[in-house]
Design an enzyme around this catalytic site. Structure first.
Site, PDB file in Angstrom:
ATOM      1  CE  LYS A 100      -3.962  -2.112   0.339  1.00 23.58           C
ATOM      2  NZ  LYS A 100      -4.917  -2.066  -0.778  1.00 23.58           N
ATOM      3  CD  GLU A 125     -10.061  -1.765  -4.757  1.00 24.96           C
ATOM      4  OE1 GLU A 125      -8.887  -2.113  -5.006  1.00 24.96           O
ATOM      5  OE2 GLU A 125     -10.492  -1.621  -3.614  1.00 24.96           O
ATOM      6  CG  ASP A 143      -4.077  -0.713  -3.980  1.00 18.99           C
ATOM      7  OD1 ASP A 143      -4.504   0.331  -4.507  1.00 18.99           O
ATOM      8  OD2 ASP A 143      -4.813  -1.577  -3.460  1.00 18.99           O
ATOM      9  CD  GLU A 192      -5.080  -2.728  -6.839  1.00 15.44           C
ATOM     10  OE1 GLU A 192      -4.332  -3.685  -7.129  1.00 15.44           O
ATOM     11  OE2 GLU A 192      -5.969  -2.797  -5.973  1.00 15.44           O
ATOM     12  CD  GLU A 212      -6.285  -7.944  -4.096  1.00 17.07           C
ATOM     13  OE1 GLU A 212      -7.141  -7.686  -4.954  1.00 17.07           O
ATOM     14  OE2 GLU A 212      -5.756  -7.088  -3.352  1.00 17.07           O
ATOM     15  CG  HIS A 238     -10.484  -5.844  -5.374  1.00 18.15           C
ATOM     16  ND1 HIS A 238     -11.587  -5.798  -4.545  1.00 18.15           N
ATOM     17  CD2 HIS A 238      -9.458  -5.316  -4.667  1.00 18.15           C
ATOM     18  CE1 HIS A 238     -11.244  -5.246  -3.386  1.00 18.15           C
ATOM     19  NE2 HIS A 238      -9.954  -4.943  -3.433  1.00 18.15           N
ATOM     20  CG  ASP A 263     -14.556  -7.435  -5.121  1.00 19.15           C
ATOM     21  OD1 ASP A 263     -15.478  -8.266  -4.984  1.00 19.15           O
ATOM     22  OD2 ASP A 263     -13.698  -7.226  -4.250  1.00 19.15           O
TER      23      ASP A 263
HETATM   24 CA    CA Z   1      -6.920  -2.202  -4.091  1.00 20.13          CA
END
Ligand code: CA
Length: 379
Positions: A170, A256, A204, A230, A331, A306, A279
Site C-alpha cells: 500500500k 474494484e 496500490d 493500482e 489476490e 480484486h 470484484d
Molecule cells: Ca486495491
C-alpha cells in the site's frame, strides 16, 4: 424449481489491531452474506461488498419479495431483471453490491443443483490452481516512518518465506501520516531490496493521489520494476487513468470501484487501464465479471479480479479465475481476518506460490454452520 427463501446474513468481527490503506483505517471486518434456499432444500451462498447496512435492508425488503418463487437456474435473466428494477426504483443508481451478492448465490445454487463447480459451468478449466499474490503491507498504527517501513519489510519477508512469488503493498501515506510520495516510493524500494529482483511487486494507492503526484510516483516505480500501479487516482477520473497509461512507464490497474459491463466498457474505450480488477462482490457478481472478462479478452487485456472478502468471495473468485484467459493472478489478502479463515469447513490456503481451485459443487467450499452462527452480527 423455485426460490423459497432469500436471507441477508450479517457477519462481523472486530480486529485486535487496526491498519490503514490510503482510504481508511480498518478496525473490523464485516460482510453481508446472501443465502438462497430452493424448494428442494438446495442452498446457494453469495456475498455483498461493503458494510452490512444498506445491503441487508435492500435484500430483505426489496430483493427477497421479487426473488421468491422464481426459478434460481435462470441466473442471468434474474441478474438482468434485478439491475433493471433497481435502476428504475433508485433513479438510475443500481446498488451493485446487492446484485453481486444475489448473483453469486444464484451461481452457487445452480452449481450445487448440477453437482458441478461454477468453473465448469463457465466454460471449463484453463487451470486447476492459480498463482497467488500476497496482498497486505497496510500501514500499521505507529508513529514513525521507520516503524512503518520496518513493519512492511518484515511482512514481505514472511510472505516470501511462505512461498509467495508476488506481493502487493500500500502507498498513499499522506492521507493519515505526515509523509508524502517520497516515503511512499521508499516503502516500495525497501520491499524490493528486502525480497530481491525475482519477486513480482505491485503497489496500490487506493485512489489516494492527484494526477501530478501519480505521474511522479509512476516514474519512480519504473526503476523498481513494479508490475502494476493500482488505483492511482479516484475511479471517476478516467481521463487521468488514460493519461497515466499514455505517459507513465508503469502499467495501470483498476476496477474494484467500477461495476457492470457498461462501466468497464468505458474504461476499455478510453484505454484507461492495462489490468482490469472487477470484484465479484461489487461489480455485478459472476455474471457481470464474466462479461467484463470477455470484453477485456477481445482487447487483449488481462483481468485480475480484486478480492478482499470472506471465504465465500475467495472461493467464488477462484472459480472465475480457473476460466480467465491469459495469465491471471489470485489476490490473496493476508491481513488478519477470521471470516476468511474460519468460515469454510476446509480453509483456502496457498500451496507455495499457487492456490488450488476448490473442486466441490458451486463455489466449491462448504460453510461451517457453527462458525456462521458465531460470527453473526444480529445475534
Ligand atoms: Ca486495491
Amino acid at each position: 424449481m423455485e426460490i423459497e427463501s432469500v436471507e441477508a446474513i450479517p457477519l462481523r468481527r472486530d480486529l485486535d489491531e487496526r491498519f490503514a490503506n490510503a482510504q481508511k483505517w480498518i478496525d473490523s471486518r464485516e460482510y453481508c452474506l446472501v443465502r438462497l434456499t430452493a424448494d428442494d432444500g438446495t442452498v446457494g451462498w453469495g456475498e455483498c461488498w461493503g458494510p452490512i447496512a444498506g445491503n441487508r435492508e435492500l435484500i430483505e425488503e426489496y430483493v427477497a419479495p421479487r426473488l421468491r418463487g422464481r426459478d434460481p437456474r435462470d441466473v442471468e435473466r434474474i441478474h438482468d431483471d434485478l439491475v433493471f428494477e433497481l435502476r428504475s426504483s433508485f433513479h438510475s443508481y443500481v446498488p451493485a453490491s446487492v446484485v453481486s451478492g444475489v448473483d453469486i448465490a444464484l451461481w452457487d445454487l445452480r452449481g450445487r443443483v448440477l453437482g458441478e463447480p461454477i468453473s465448469r459451468l463457465l466454460g471449463g478449466h484453463r487451470r486447476d490452481e492459480v498463482r497467488a499474490y500476497a496482498t497486505g503491507h497496510f500501514f500499521p498504527d505507529v508513529d514513525s516512518f521507520d516503524a512503518i517501513r520496518e513493519s512492511v519489510v518484515e511482512e514481505a519477508r514472511g510472505h516470501v518465506d511462505a512461498g509467495f512469488t508476488a506481493l502487493k503493498n500500500k502507498i498513499g501515506l499522506s492521507r493519515h501520516f505526515p509523509y508524502g510520495v517520497e516515503e511512499d516510493v521508499e516503502l516500495v524500494r525497501a520491499i524490493r531490496e528486502a525480497v530481491g529482483d525475482d519477486v513480482r511487486l505491485m503497489t496500490d494507492a487506493n485512489h489516494g493521489y492527484g494526477r501530478a503526484e501519480a505521474l511522479r510516483v509512476a516514474r519512480e516505480l519504473e526503476a523498481l520494476d513494479v508490475h502494476f500501479f493500482e488505483e492511482p487516482l479516484p475511479p471517476e477520473d478516467l481521463e487521468g487513468y488514460a493519461m497515466l497509461e499514455r505517459r507513465g512507464p508503469v502499467a495501470i490497474a483498476g476496477g474494484e470501484s467500477w461495476a457492470f459491463r457498461e462501466e468497464f466498457d468505458e474504461v476499455l474505450d478510453r484505454g484507461a487501464a492495462s489490468y482490469l480488477q472487477p470484484d465479484l462482490t461489487s461489480a455485478g457478481g459472476i455474471t457481470s465479471t464474466k462479461r467484463v472478462v470477455s470484453a477485456a479478452d477481445a482487447r487483449n487485456l488481462q483481468v485480475l479480479p480484486h478480492v478482499f472478502g470472506s471465504a465465500i468471495a475467495l472461493a467464488a473468485s477462484l472459480q472465475v479465475l480457473a476460466t480467465i484467459p491469459g495469465d491471471p493472478m489470485f489476490e490473496f489478502d493476508r491481513t488478519p481476518n477470521p471470516l476468511r479463515e474460519e468460515l469454510p469447513s476446509e480453509p483456502i490456503e496457498n500451496d507455495g506460490m499457487v492456490v488450488p481451485v476448490p473442486d466441490g459443487p458451486g463455489i466449491g467450499i462448504e460453510i461451517d454452520p457453527d462458525t456462521l452462527d458465531r460470527f453473526r452480527a444480529d445475534r
